[in-house]
Design an enzyme around this catalytic site. Sequence first.
Site, PDB file in Angstrom:
ATOM      1  N   LYS A  44     -65.718  56.668   9.670  1.00  9.09           N
ATOM      2  CA  LYS A  44     -64.565  56.066  10.354  1.00  9.09           C
ATOM      3  C   LYS A  44     -64.020  54.903   9.522  1.00  9.09           C
ATOM      4  O   LYS A  44     -64.681  54.429   8.601  1.00  9.09           O
ATOM      5  CB  LYS A  44     -65.001  55.580  11.731  1.00  9.09           C
ATOM      6  CG  LYS A  44     -66.083  54.502  11.704  1.00  9.09           C
ATOM      7  CD  LYS A  44     -66.610  54.245  13.110  1.00  9.09           C
ATOM      8  CE  LYS A  44     -67.688  53.178  13.095  1.00  9.09           C
ATOM      9  NZ  LYS A  44     -68.380  53.105  14.405  1.00  9.09           N
ATOM     10  N   TYR A 271     -57.429  23.457  -0.889  1.00  6.32           N
ATOM     11  CA  TYR A 271     -56.748  23.015   0.341  1.00  6.32           C
ATOM     12  C   TYR A 271     -57.694  22.205   1.224  1.00  6.32           C
ATOM     13  O   TYR A 271     -58.866  22.572   1.394  1.00  6.32           O
ATOM     14  CB  TYR A 271     -56.251  24.218   1.137  1.00  6.32           C
ATOM     15  CG  TYR A 271     -55.024  24.876   0.545  1.00  6.32           C
ATOM     16  CD1 TYR A 271     -53.827  24.166   0.420  1.00  6.32           C
ATOM     17  CD2 TYR A 271     -55.067  26.199   0.128  1.00  6.32           C
ATOM     18  CE1 TYR A 271     -52.702  24.782  -0.111  1.00  6.32           C
ATOM     19  CE2 TYR A 271     -53.944  26.814  -0.407  1.00  6.32           C
ATOM     20  CZ  TYR A 271     -52.761  26.101  -0.523  1.00  6.32           C
ATOM     21  OH  TYR A 271     -51.653  26.707  -1.047  1.00  6.32           O
TER      22      TYR A 271
END
Length: 376
Positions: A44, A271
Amino acid sequence: MPRPIQASISLSALSHNLDVVRRRLEQAAQATGGAVPSIWAVIKANAYGHGIETAVAGFSAAQGLAMLDLAEAVRCREAGWGGPILLLEGFFQPADLELVDRYHLSTTVHTREQLDMLAHARPSRRVDIMLKLNTGMNRLGFMPDAYGGAHVRALQLREQGVVGAIGKMTHFACADGPQGVAKPLRVFDAVTGGLGEGPVSVCNSAATLRYPEVAVDRVRQPHWVRPGICLYGASPFADVSAAEFGLRPAMSLRSQIIGVQDLAAGAEVGYGATFRADRPMRVGVVACGYADGYPRHAGTGTPVVVGGVRTRLVGRVSMDMLAVDLDPVPAAGVGTPVSLWGQDGPSVDEVAQAAGTIGYELLCAPTPRVPVKRDP
Ligand SMILES: *Cc1c(COP(=O)(O)O)cnc(C)c1O
Protein backbone atom coordinates in the site's frame (compact mmCIF):
# COMPACT_ATOMS: atom_id res chain seq x y z
CA MET A 1 21.83 19.40 -13.43
CA PRO A 2 19.15 18.47 -10.89
CA ARG A 3 19.83 18.99 -7.20
CA PRO A 4 22.04 16.22 -5.89
CA ILE A 5 19.34 14.59 -3.75
CA GLN A 6 18.24 11.07 -4.73
CA ALA A 7 16.34 8.11 -3.33
CA SER A 8 17.72 4.71 -4.35
CA ILE A 9 15.60 1.61 -4.08
CA SER A 10 17.41 -1.72 -3.81
CA LEU A 11 15.58 -4.56 -5.53
CA SER A 12 17.87 -7.11 -3.91
CA ALA A 13 17.05 -5.75 -0.44
CA LEU A 14 13.33 -6.17 -1.15
CA SER A 15 13.71 -9.80 -2.18
CA HIS A 16 16.22 -10.45 0.62
CA ASN A 17 13.75 -9.15 3.22
CA LEU A 18 10.96 -11.30 1.79
CA ASP A 19 13.34 -14.25 2.18
CA VAL A 20 14.05 -13.33 5.80
CA VAL A 21 10.33 -13.40 6.53
CA ARG A 22 9.84 -16.69 4.70
CA ARG A 23 12.73 -18.34 6.57
CA ARG A 24 11.35 -17.16 9.89
CA LEU A 25 7.98 -18.70 9.05
CA GLU A 26 9.63 -21.93 7.88
CA GLN A 27 11.53 -22.21 11.16
CA ALA A 28 8.38 -21.64 13.18
CA ALA A 29 6.54 -24.21 11.07
CA GLN A 30 9.31 -26.71 11.66
CA ALA A 31 9.30 -26.07 15.40
CA THR A 32 5.55 -26.51 15.81
CA GLY A 33 4.82 -28.96 13.03
CA GLY A 34 2.48 -26.41 11.44
CA ALA A 35 2.20 -25.37 7.81
CA VAL A 36 4.24 -22.56 6.27
CA PRO A 37 1.89 -19.63 5.62
CA SER A 38 1.71 -17.80 2.32
CA ILE A 39 2.84 -14.20 2.19
CA TRP A 40 0.81 -11.25 1.02
CA ALA A 41 3.49 -8.60 0.61
CA VAL A 42 1.81 -5.35 1.63
CA ILE A 43 2.51 -2.68 -0.97
CA LYS A 44 0.00 0.00 0.00
CA ALA A 45 0.95 3.68 -0.19
CA ASN A 46 3.05 3.29 -3.31
CA ALA A 47 4.81 0.34 -1.66
CA TYR A 48 5.65 2.40 1.43
CA GLY A 49 7.18 4.98 -0.89
CA HIS A 50 9.31 2.51 -2.87
CA GLY A 51 7.20 2.46 -6.05
CA ILE A 52 4.58 -0.09 -7.13
CA GLU A 53 6.44 -1.43 -10.16
CA THR A 54 9.66 -1.80 -8.16
CA ALA A 55 7.79 -3.67 -5.44
CA VAL A 56 6.15 -6.00 -7.97
CA ALA A 57 9.64 -6.86 -9.23
CA GLY A 58 11.22 -7.11 -5.76
CA PHE A 59 8.45 -9.27 -4.33
CA SER A 60 8.05 -11.56 -7.34
CA ALA A 61 8.53 -14.55 -5.00
CA ALA A 62 5.59 -13.56 -2.76
CA GLN A 63 2.39 -15.56 -3.10
CA GLY A 64 0.25 -12.42 -3.15
CA LEU A 65 0.24 -8.63 -2.95
CA ALA A 66 -1.97 -6.54 -0.68
CA MET A 67 -2.85 -2.85 -0.96
CA LEU A 68 -5.66 -0.32 -0.60
CA ASP A 69 -5.84 1.55 -3.81
CA LEU A 70 -7.67 0.12 -6.82
CA ALA A 71 -5.50 2.13 -9.16
CA GLU A 72 -2.39 0.59 -7.59
CA ALA A 73 -3.93 -2.86 -7.96
CA VAL A 74 -4.47 -2.19 -11.66
CA ARG A 75 -0.83 -1.06 -11.96
CA CYS A 76 0.28 -4.40 -10.47
CA ARG A 77 -1.65 -6.26 -13.18
CA GLU A 78 -0.22 -3.97 -15.85
CA ALA A 79 3.26 -4.66 -14.45
CA GLY A 80 2.62 -8.34 -15.10
CA TRP A 81 1.59 -9.56 -11.65
CA GLY A 82 -0.73 -12.53 -12.21
CA GLY A 83 -1.04 -13.76 -8.61
CA PRO A 84 -3.57 -12.91 -5.92
CA ILE A 85 -4.15 -9.26 -5.00
CA LEU A 86 -6.00 -8.35 -1.82
CA LEU A 87 -7.67 -4.98 -1.31
CA LEU A 88 -7.13 -4.25 2.39
CA GLU A 89 -9.95 -1.72 2.67
CA GLY A 90 -12.13 -3.46 0.12
CA PHE A 91 -14.19 -1.52 -2.41
CA PHE A 92 -15.91 1.79 -1.80
CA GLN A 93 -18.71 2.00 -4.35
CA PRO A 94 -20.56 -0.36 -6.71
CA ALA A 95 -18.50 0.73 -9.73
CA ASP A 96 -15.34 -0.50 -7.98
CA LEU A 97 -16.68 -4.04 -8.27
CA GLU A 98 -16.31 -3.84 -12.05
CA LEU A 99 -12.57 -3.32 -11.56
CA VAL A 100 -12.46 -6.04 -8.91
CA ASP A 101 -13.99 -8.36 -11.49
CA ARG A 102 -11.99 -7.23 -14.52
CA TYR A 103 -8.61 -7.39 -12.72
CA HIS A 104 -9.47 -10.46 -10.67
CA LEU A 105 -8.89 -8.87 -7.25
CA SER A 106 -9.68 -10.35 -3.87
CA THR A 107 -11.25 -8.02 -1.39
CA THR A 108 -11.63 -7.45 2.29
CA VAL A 109 -15.28 -7.11 3.32
CA HIS A 110 -15.72 -5.20 6.56
CA THR A 111 -19.14 -3.50 6.34
CA ARG A 112 -22.78 -4.38 5.72
CA GLU A 113 -22.74 -1.85 2.90
CA GLN A 114 -20.09 -3.87 1.07
CA LEU A 115 -22.22 -7.02 1.40
CA ASP A 116 -25.17 -5.03 -0.03
CA MET A 117 -23.07 -3.91 -3.00
CA LEU A 118 -21.97 -7.50 -3.62
CA ALA A 119 -25.61 -8.61 -3.49
CA HIS A 120 -26.38 -6.28 -6.42
CA ALA A 121 -23.28 -7.15 -8.42
CA ARG A 122 -23.18 -9.55 -11.36
CA PRO A 123 -19.47 -10.32 -11.65
CA SER A 124 -18.26 -12.52 -14.48
CA ARG A 125 -16.50 -14.74 -11.94
CA ARG A 126 -16.76 -15.29 -8.21
CA VAL A 127 -15.09 -12.73 -5.96
CA ASP A 128 -12.85 -14.13 -3.22
CA ILE A 129 -13.38 -12.22 0.00
CA MET A 130 -11.71 -11.88 3.40
CA LEU A 131 -14.40 -11.15 5.98
CA LYS A 132 -12.83 -8.87 8.54
CA LEU A 133 -13.42 -9.14 12.27
CA ASN A 134 -12.88 -6.20 14.61
CA THR A 135 -11.01 -7.78 17.51
CA GLY A 136 -10.64 -4.58 19.52
CA MET A 137 -8.64 -2.16 17.40
CA ASN A 138 -11.93 -0.55 16.40
CA ARG A 139 -10.69 0.53 13.00
CA LEU A 140 -12.19 -1.75 10.32
CA GLY A 141 -14.23 -4.91 10.69
CA PHE A 142 -17.48 -6.41 11.92
CA MET A 143 -18.01 -6.42 15.68
CA PRO A 144 -17.84 -9.92 17.19
CA ASP A 145 -21.62 -10.08 17.65
CA ALA A 146 -22.26 -9.09 14.02
CA TYR A 147 -19.66 -11.37 12.43
CA GLY A 148 -21.76 -14.53 12.38
CA GLY A 149 -24.57 -12.72 10.55
CA ALA A 150 -22.12 -11.28 8.03
CA HIS A 151 -20.71 -14.74 7.45
CA VAL A 152 -24.21 -16.13 6.79
CA ARG A 153 -24.76 -13.41 4.20
CA ALA A 154 -21.42 -14.22 2.60
CA LEU A 155 -22.45 -17.87 2.38
CA GLN A 156 -25.70 -16.82 0.67
CA LEU A 157 -23.69 -14.76 -1.81
CA ARG A 158 -21.58 -17.80 -2.48
CA GLU A 159 -24.68 -19.85 -3.19
CA GLN A 160 -25.76 -17.15 -5.64
CA GLY A 161 -22.44 -17.48 -7.46
CA VAL A 162 -21.20 -14.00 -6.53
CA VAL A 163 -18.65 -14.87 -3.85
CA GLY A 164 -15.95 -17.52 -4.04
CA ALA A 165 -13.67 -18.28 -1.10
CA ILE A 166 -14.68 -16.75 2.22
CA GLY A 167 -11.65 -16.02 4.39
CA LYS A 168 -11.38 -14.71 7.92
CA MET A 169 -9.17 -11.85 8.84
CA THR A 170 -8.33 -9.40 11.59
CA HIS A 171 -5.67 -6.79 12.33
CA PHE A 172 -3.72 -6.37 15.58
CA ALA A 173 -3.40 -2.99 17.29
CA CYS A 174 -0.56 -3.90 19.68
CA ALA A 175 1.53 -6.66 18.07
CA ASP A 176 4.60 -4.42 18.39
CA GLY A 177 4.15 -3.65 22.07
CA PRO A 178 3.90 -5.31 25.48
CA GLN A 179 0.17 -6.03 25.11
CA GLY A 180 0.88 -8.39 22.24
CA VAL A 181 -1.75 -10.40 20.39
CA ALA A 182 -3.18 -12.83 22.96
CA LYS A 183 -6.39 -10.94 23.69
CA PRO A 184 -7.49 -10.18 20.10
CA LEU A 185 -6.45 -13.68 19.12
CA ARG A 186 -8.80 -15.18 21.72
CA VAL A 187 -11.63 -13.09 20.29
CA PHE A 188 -10.70 -14.13 16.75
CA ASP A 189 -10.63 -17.83 17.57
CA ALA A 190 -13.86 -17.69 19.57
CA VAL A 191 -15.77 -15.88 16.81
CA THR A 192 -14.36 -17.51 13.67
CA GLY A 193 -13.55 -20.97 15.05
CA GLY A 194 -16.74 -22.75 14.02
CA LEU A 195 -17.29 -21.00 10.72
CA GLY A 196 -15.98 -23.56 8.27
CA GLU A 197 -13.22 -23.53 5.72
CA GLY A 198 -11.37 -20.69 4.09
CA PRO A 199 -8.10 -18.82 4.28
CA VAL A 200 -7.14 -17.06 7.52
CA SER A 201 -5.02 -13.93 7.88
CA VAL A 202 -4.09 -12.16 11.10
CA CYS A 203 -0.37 -11.20 11.15
CA ASN A 204 1.24 -7.90 10.12
CA SER A 205 5.05 -7.45 10.30
CA ALA A 206 5.22 -7.19 14.07
CA ALA A 207 3.11 -10.31 14.63
CA THR A 208 4.92 -12.24 11.88
CA LEU A 209 8.33 -11.44 13.36
CA ARG A 210 7.48 -11.74 17.05
CA TYR A 211 4.78 -14.42 17.02
CA PRO A 212 5.38 -16.48 13.86
CA GLU A 213 3.81 -19.47 15.63
CA VAL A 214 0.49 -17.60 15.53
CA ALA A 215 0.60 -17.81 11.75
CA VAL A 216 1.80 -21.38 11.43
CA ASP A 217 -0.38 -23.22 13.92
CA ARG A 218 -3.65 -21.39 13.57
CA VAL A 219 -6.84 -23.25 12.89
CA ARG A 220 -5.55 -25.68 10.26
CA GLN A 221 -6.59 -23.47 7.36
CA PRO A 222 -4.44 -21.99 4.61
CA HIS A 223 -2.85 -19.05 6.34
CA TRP A 224 -1.65 -15.80 4.88
CA VAL A 225 0.56 -13.30 6.70
CA ARG A 226 0.51 -9.62 5.73
CA PRO A 227 3.95 -8.13 6.38
CA GLY A 228 4.60 -4.60 5.20
CA ILE A 229 7.24 -2.49 6.90
CA CYS A 230 9.76 -5.28 7.52
CA LEU A 231 9.88 -6.06 3.78
CA TYR A 232 11.29 -2.57 3.25
CA GLY A 233 13.99 -3.14 5.84
CA ALA A 234 12.55 -1.05 8.67
CA SER A 235 11.44 -2.26 12.06
CA PRO A 236 7.88 -2.32 13.39
CA PHE A 237 9.34 -2.27 16.92
CA ALA A 238 10.60 0.67 18.95
CA ASP A 239 13.04 -1.58 20.82
CA VAL A 240 14.40 -3.98 18.18
CA SER A 241 16.21 -2.76 15.08
CA ALA A 242 15.59 -4.12 11.59
CA ALA A 243 19.25 -5.18 11.41
CA GLU A 244 18.73 -7.49 14.39
CA PHE A 245 16.30 -9.46 12.22
CA GLY A 246 18.77 -9.52 9.35
CA LEU A 247 16.66 -7.08 7.33
CA ARG A 248 18.30 -4.69 4.86
CA PRO A 249 17.13 -1.13 4.14
CA ALA A 250 15.51 -0.98 0.71
CA MET A 251 15.41 2.81 0.46
CA SER A 252 18.48 5.01 0.76
CA LEU A 253 18.06 8.78 0.75
CA ARG A 254 21.25 10.52 -0.28
CA SER A 255 22.39 14.02 -1.12
CA GLN A 256 25.52 16.17 -0.99
CA ILE A 257 27.09 19.07 0.84
CA ILE A 258 26.39 22.19 -1.24
CA GLY A 259 27.95 24.76 1.10
CA VAL A 260 30.26 25.04 4.09
CA GLN A 261 30.32 27.65 6.86
CA ASP A 262 33.21 28.18 9.24
CA LEU A 263 31.67 29.29 12.49
CA ALA A 264 33.19 31.21 15.37
CA ALA A 265 32.24 30.22 18.90
CA GLY A 266 28.81 31.66 19.66
CA ALA A 267 27.60 31.70 16.04
CA GLU A 268 24.09 30.43 15.38
CA VAL A 269 22.70 28.18 12.66
CA GLY A 270 19.44 28.21 10.74
CA TYR A 271 15.93 29.57 11.21
CA GLY A 272 15.18 30.54 14.77
CA ALA A 273 18.88 30.31 15.63
CA THR A 274 18.12 27.15 17.60
CA PHE A 275 21.72 25.91 17.43
CA ARG A 276 24.65 27.89 18.80
CA ALA A 277 28.25 26.76 18.34
CA ASP A 278 29.99 26.48 21.70
CA ARG A 279 33.39 26.52 19.95
CA PRO A 280 34.70 27.26 16.47
CA MET A 281 33.32 24.60 14.13
CA ARG A 282 32.53 23.77 10.50
CA VAL A 283 28.99 23.27 9.36
CA GLY A 284 27.97 21.66 6.08
CA VAL A 285 24.77 22.60 4.28
CA VAL A 286 23.01 19.62 2.67
CA ALA A 287 20.58 19.76 -0.27
CA CYS A 288 17.73 18.08 1.59
CA GLY A 289 14.84 19.66 3.43
CA TYR A 290 11.30 19.05 4.48
CA ALA A 291 10.05 19.71 0.96
CA ASP A 292 12.00 16.58 0.02
CA GLY A 293 10.31 14.57 2.76
CA TYR A 294 12.96 14.88 5.46
CA PRO A 295 11.19 15.42 8.80
CA ARG A 296 11.24 19.01 10.03
CA HIS A 297 10.89 17.74 13.57
CA ALA A 298 14.34 16.14 13.43
CA GLY A 299 16.39 18.36 15.69
CA THR A 300 20.02 18.89 16.57
CA GLY A 301 21.65 15.53 17.19
CA THR A 302 19.71 13.53 14.60
CA PRO A 303 22.21 11.08 13.07
CA VAL A 304 23.43 11.65 9.52
CA VAL A 305 26.39 10.16 7.65
CA VAL A 306 28.72 12.53 5.78
CA GLY A 307 31.52 11.10 3.64
CA GLY A 308 31.06 7.75 5.37
CA VAL A 309 31.37 9.26 8.87
CA ARG A 310 28.49 9.43 11.30
CA THR A 311 27.78 12.93 12.52
CA ARG A 312 24.75 14.98 13.55
CA LEU A 313 22.26 17.43 12.23
CA VAL A 314 22.42 20.90 13.75
CA GLY A 315 19.67 23.53 13.92
CA ARG A 316 16.30 23.49 12.23
CA VAL A 317 15.58 21.63 9.03
CA SER A 318 14.45 24.15 6.42
CA MET A 319 12.41 23.58 3.27
CA ASP A 320 15.30 22.73 0.96
CA MET A 321 18.32 22.38 3.19
CA LEU A 322 19.63 21.14 6.50
CA ALA A 323 22.91 21.69 8.32
CA VAL A 324 25.33 19.11 9.68
CA ASP A 325 28.30 19.21 12.04
CA LEU A 326 31.46 18.66 9.97
CA ASP A 327 33.89 18.47 12.90
CA PRO A 328 34.03 14.65 12.82
CA VAL A 329 34.66 14.83 9.03
CA PRO A 330 37.46 17.32 8.46
CA ALA A 331 37.94 16.19 4.85
CA ALA A 332 34.31 17.00 3.92
CA GLY A 333 33.54 19.92 1.65
CA VAL A 334 31.24 20.93 -1.16
CA GLY A 335 30.28 17.77 -3.08
CA THR A 336 30.87 15.31 -0.25
CA PRO A 337 28.15 12.64 -0.29
CA VAL A 338 25.63 12.65 2.52
CA SER A 339 23.46 9.74 3.54
CA LEU A 340 20.25 10.80 5.27
CA TRP A 341 19.02 7.23 5.81
CA GLY A 342 19.42 3.77 4.35
CA GLN A 343 22.21 1.45 3.34
CA ASP A 344 25.24 3.56 4.22
CA GLY A 345 23.48 5.97 6.54
CA PRO A 346 21.61 5.87 9.80
CA SER A 347 18.57 3.60 9.73
CA VAL A 348 15.31 5.26 8.82
CA ASP A 349 14.06 4.16 12.24
CA GLU A 350 16.82 6.11 14.03
CA VAL A 351 15.97 9.27 12.10
CA ALA A 352 12.27 8.69 12.76
CA GLN A 353 12.88 8.26 16.46
CA ALA A 354 14.83 11.52 16.56
CA ALA A 355 11.87 13.22 14.87
CA GLY A 356 9.25 11.70 17.16
CA THR A 357 7.74 9.49 14.49
CA ILE A 358 8.11 6.02 12.95
CA GLY A 359 10.04 4.74 9.96
CA TYR A 360 6.77 4.09 8.11
CA GLU A 361 6.07 7.81 7.90
CA LEU A 362 9.53 8.71 6.63
CA LEU A 363 9.57 6.02 3.93
CA CYS A 364 6.27 7.37 2.59
CA ALA A 365 7.51 10.95 2.81
CA PRO A 366 9.95 11.57 -0.09
CA THR A 367 8.19 14.03 -2.37
CA PRO A 368 7.82 13.91 -6.16
CA ARG A 369 10.76 16.29 -6.63
CA VAL A 370 13.14 13.63 -5.27
CA PRO A 371 14.40 11.52 -8.21
CA VAL A 372 14.13 7.78 -7.58
CA LYS A 373 16.70 5.38 -8.92
CA ARG A 374 16.22 1.63 -8.96
CA ASP A 375 19.29 -0.39 -7.99
CA PRO A 376 19.72 -4.11 -8.74
C1 LIG B 1 -0.62 -1.85 6.69
C2 LIG B 1 -1.27 -3.13 6.98
C3 LIG B 1 -0.50 -4.29 7.13
C4 LIG B 1 1.00 -4.26 7.15
O1 LIG B 1 1.45 -3.65 8.35
P1 LIG B 1 3.00 -3.56 8.71
O2 LIG B 1 3.00 -3.06 10.10
O3 LIG B 1 3.60 -2.60 7.76
O4 LIG B 1 3.53 -4.92 8.56
C5 LIG B 1 -1.16 -5.48 7.30
N1 LIG B 1 -2.52 -5.53 7.32
C6 LIG B 1 -3.28 -4.43 7.20
C7 LIG B 1 -4.75 -4.56 7.23
C8 LIG B 1 -2.69 -3.20 7.03
O5 LIG B 1 -3.44 -2.11 6.91
